[in-house]
Structure formats: C-alpha cells, structure tokens
Write a protein that holds these residues in place. Structure first.
Motif, PDB file in Angstrom:
ATOM      1  N   UNK A   1      40.022  44.725  46.150  1.00  0.00           N
ATOM      2  CA  UNK A   1      38.681  44.654  46.742  1.00  0.00           C
ATOM      3  C   UNK A   1      38.297  43.212  47.071  1.00  0.00           C
ATOM      4  N   UNK A   2      37.452  43.068  48.086  1.00  0.00           N
ATOM      5  CA  UNK A   2      36.961  41.747  48.462  1.00  0.00           C
ATOM      6  C   UNK A   2      35.966  41.281  47.416  1.00  0.00           C
ATOM      7  N   UNK A   3      36.115  40.068  46.903  1.00  0.00           N
ATOM      8  CA  UNK A   3      35.139  39.552  45.934  1.00  0.00           C
ATOM      9  C   UNK A   3      33.772  39.382  46.597  1.00  0.00           C
TER      10      UNK A   3
ATOM     11  N   UNK B   1      46.417  36.737  46.847  1.00  0.00           N
ATOM     12  CA  UNK B   1      45.118  37.419  46.876  1.00  0.00           C
ATOM     13  C   UNK B   1      44.727  37.780  48.300  1.00  0.00           C
ATOM     14  N   UNK B   2      44.914  36.841  49.234  1.00  0.00           N
ATOM     15  CA  UNK B   2      44.521  37.102  50.615  1.00  0.00           C
ATOM     16  C   UNK B   2      45.356  38.217  51.230  1.00  0.00           C
TER      17      UNK B   2
ATOM     18  N   UNK C   1      37.591  30.290  46.649  1.00  0.00           N
ATOM     19  CA  UNK C   1      38.803  30.032  45.870  1.00  0.00           C
ATOM     20  C   UNK C   1      39.688  31.274  45.956  1.00  0.00           C
ATOM     21  N   UNK C   2      40.925  31.065  46.386  1.00  0.00           N
ATOM     22  CA  UNK C   2      41.828  32.188  46.622  1.00  0.00           C
ATOM     23  C   UNK C   2      43.275  31.719  46.529  1.00  0.00           C
ATOM     24  N   UNK C   3      44.202  32.590  46.825  1.00  0.00           N
ATOM     25  CA  UNK C   3      45.635  32.257  46.891  1.00  0.00           C
ATOM     26  C   UNK C   3      46.242  33.090  48.008  1.00  0.00           C
TER      27      UNK C   3
ATOM     28  N   UNK D   1      52.911  31.421  45.713  1.00  0.00           N
ATOM     29  CA  UNK D   1      52.042  32.504  46.191  1.00  0.00           C
ATOM     30  C   UNK D   1      50.800  32.682  45.323  1.00  0.00           C
ATOM     31  N   UNK D   2      50.886  32.312  44.045  1.00  0.00           N
ATOM     32  CA  UNK D   2      49.738  32.438  43.137  1.00  0.00           C
ATOM     33  C   UNK D   2      48.929  31.149  43.012  1.00  0.00           C
ATOM     34  N   UNK D   3      49.349  30.109  43.723  1.00  0.00           N
ATOM     35  CA  UNK D   3      48.629  28.835  43.652  1.00  0.00           C
ATOM     36  C   UNK D   3      47.239  29.003  44.260  1.00  0.00           C
ATOM     37  N   UNK D   4      46.214  28.769  43.458  1.00  0.00           N
ATOM     38  CA  UNK D   4      44.852  28.902  43.960  1.00  0.00           C
ATOM     39  C   UNK D   4      44.393  27.607  44.607  1.00  0.00           C
TER      40      UNK D   4
END
Length: 139
Positions: A93-95, A83-84, A78-80, A66-69
């Motif tokens: 918050x949205x980057x 994060x999503x 770039x996300x995971x 789940x934390x794999x970017x």
C-alpha cells in the motif's frame, strides 16, 4: 597495463569570483584497462535480459542496494527502489504520509487502458518504467 581514465571537463564559476567549481567540476574515474575496453561491456556485466519486466523487478527488488533508503530532495519522501517497485506494482500500500504534493495512485492495468497509452503503443513494461521514473526514483 595502465587503467584507462575518463576525465570530465572543468568549468570555473567566474561570476562569483571565488574560484569554486560549478556543476561541471572535474573528476577522474578508473574504468579498467585497454583489454577490458576491447572485451566490451557484456564481458563485465553479462548480456542484457530480454525479459524486461522480470529484469526490472530483479534490479529493483533483488540486486545490491535495492533496500537502500533515500529521501527525495523535493517532497522529502523516504523510500527505496524495492518499496517503489512494490508500490507501483500494487504489492504494497502507498504510505499515507507520502500522498501529499499531488501524488496519485493508479494501477498499471488502469494506465494500460488509457487512450494515450494505446495511441503511443506503450507496452506494459514501458508504462512501469515511466511510473517508476516519474516518482521518487527519478533522484
């Protein structure tokens, strides 16, 4: 017992003449033996949860990977999965750097009130799934 093997078909790209395989290349995958097959999927991974939102949160925020970017190939975001989920659910918050390319943010509650969602009979969990799948997690 011998493991079962699943083989995808192979297609050769004849147009290039170089013999390279196309997107339909062959690979073998071991998926257990005949006993595993007859026991079914639930014997291997368990019964599905009928608490869909809770199960989706666990899949995106607690389970392995789940934390794999990763970085998307289209907009280079770039996300995971975690994060999503947090962004979609309003927990993060949205980057700003990811807000280009026409990406907009609307709350799940706001989308639930849309006439289209009501006419389609969408449940909250279905809206969440649509938002997640149509964002960077489509990769």
């Amino acid at each position: 017992e011998e493991p079962l093997e699943v083989t995808k078909g192979q297609a050769i790209d004849k147009s290039s003449g170089d013999g390279k395989t196309s997107k339909f290349s062959t690979f073998k995958m071991s998926c257990g033996n005949i006993v595993d097959f007859h026991e079914g999927l639930m014997a291997r991974v368990g019964a599905p949860s009928l608490e869909f939102e809770k199960a989706m949160k666990a899949e995106h925020c607690l389970k392995g990977g789940c934390d794999h970017e990763f970085t998307t190939s289209n907009y280079h975001v770039t996300t995971s999965a975690k994060k999503e989920w947090e962004i979609t659910m309003g927990e993060r918050p949205w980057p700003e750097e990811d807000m280009g390319h026409g990406r907009t943010i609307r709350s799940i509650g706001e989308m639930e009130k849309e006439d289209l969602a009501k006419r389609a009979g969408l449940q909250r969990v279905e809206i969440i799934a649509i938002v997640l799948y149509t964002g960077p997690l489509f990769q």
